[in-house]
Design an enzyme around this catalytic site. Structure first.
Site, PDB file in Angstrom:
ATOM      1  N   PRO A  44     -24.942 -37.786 -20.695  1.00 48.15           N
ATOM      2  CA  PRO A  44     -25.892 -38.542 -21.426  1.00 48.15           C
ATOM      3  C   PRO A  44     -26.687 -37.665 -22.402  1.00 48.15           C
ATOM      4  CG  PRO A  44     -26.508 -38.535 -19.280  1.00 48.15           C
ATOM      5  CD  PRO A  44     -25.201 -37.798 -19.216  1.00 48.15           C
ATOM      6  N   GLU A  45     -26.890 -38.082 -23.718  1.00 53.01           N
ATOM      7  CA  GLU A  45     -27.867 -37.404 -24.585  1.00 53.01           C
ATOM      8  C   GLU A  45     -29.100 -38.085 -24.585  1.00 53.01           C
ATOM      9  OE1 GLU A  45     -27.419 -34.217 -26.697  1.00 53.01           O
ATOM     10  OE2 GLU A  45     -25.635 -33.644 -26.084  1.00 53.01           O
TER      11      GLU A  45
END
Length: 288
Positions: A2-3
DNA sequence: CGTGGCCCCTGATTGC
DNA sequence: TGCAATCAGGGGCCAC
């Protein structure tokens, strides 16, 4: 992986489905998931039982839910593979379920922290009592992210241009700017036509500004479509995958033509990870 | 304080 | 076929 845009999607999901609910009990199924909670798994569960969860907050990739009236917050980080899922209580147990929260209401759903690689984790931590958002004290050194309205562009650009380290390492330095991970760092560098090892203190003002603007534009585009997703490891709070990977220009495109000049994108080992870049558009100037 | 290297972890994939 | 090496990578930690 996840960014920031994915984490923001998760925050919104928590806000919608979890904030305002009262915890009945918490089961820690893997102690490593709460390793940041120094007092241990039992204490973690005890501090949450009976507490109502406040509005979901985020700084960079950290998430937290204030626990009103306690001076503490429930802090979380998804790490590489963490997921926060709101599931029906009777839904089958996930293989990598680490923590399960049941609620006092009769909604029929529960919150699950699922994390294959266990780089993520949860903790109840002391928070700033004077802050209505109750930010955990341990986040004091984490910079704001570039999507935060209170992010200080001028201060960031000045600090960036004082660093002698490679510009990519500076982009990943949480004390300078938060929420930029390996994928979007490569994308921002591609958009800015900068080599990842370019010493940050050799950037012109214009180059540094372009880099910040590029990071923002990559994140905005990703957020608009619900985040980047490469595989089933990333799922948002309701188990729904984001979809942005098809629009990446550099990351994961080794051997494929650069979208500007058609030169094959190259992958280079970097910090036990990878950097993807166009060897023609993103050149390293001769040392001066 | 800035810098750079290393480590935590599990599972899929690749190579011999 | 089986086993080992490699890769995925956020971010804390430590020595210098």
């Amino acid at each position: 992986m996840p960014e920031l845009p994915e984490v923001e999607v998760v925050r919104r999901g928590l806000e919608r489905w979890v904030s305002g609910r009262t915890v009945r009990s918490v089961a820690v199924l893997h102690p490593r998931a709460v390793r940041r909670h120094v007092a241990g798994s039992e204490d973690f569960a005890a501090q949450l039982a009976g507490r109502t969860l406040g509005p979901a907050q985020r700084r960079g990739k950290y998430l937290w839910l204030p626990l009103p009236g306690t001076g503490t917050s429930l802090l979380g980080h998804l790490g590489m593979s963490g997921q926060l899922l709101v599931q029906p209580e009777e839904a089958p147990t996930e293989t990598h379920l680490r923590v399960r929260f049941s609620f006092a209401d009769s909604d029929g759903t529960e919150l699950r922290f699922v994390d294959q690689r266990t780089f993520g984790g949860l903790a109840v931590e002391d928070a700033d009592p004077s802050d209505p958002e109750a930010a955990p004290l341990s986040l004091a050194h984490i910079a704001r992210d570039p999507m935060d309205p209170r992010f200080d562009d001028t201060a960031f650009l000045a600090a960036l241009r004082r660093r002698s380290t490679g510009v990519k390492r500076a982009l990943l330095d949480q004390t300078l700017i938060s929420g930029v991970g390996n994928i979007y760092a490569d994308e921002a560098l591609w958009r800015s036509k900068l080599h990842y090892e370019r010493p940050a203190d050799t950037l012109s003002r214009a180059q540094a500004s372009l880099l910040l603007a590029s990071a923002r534009s990559v994140m905005s585009a990703a957020l608009a479509v619900g985040g980047t997703s490469f595989d089933s490891l990333y799922v948002n709070v309701n188990g729904e995958s984001g979809y942005f990977s098809r629009t990446l220009d550099a990351y994961g495109r080794e051997g494929e033509p650069c979208n500007r000049c058609a030169t094959p994108i190259r992958r280079a080992p970097w910090m036990n990870r990878s950097s993807y870049f166009c060897p023609r558009c993103q050149r390293l100037p001769r040392a001066r």
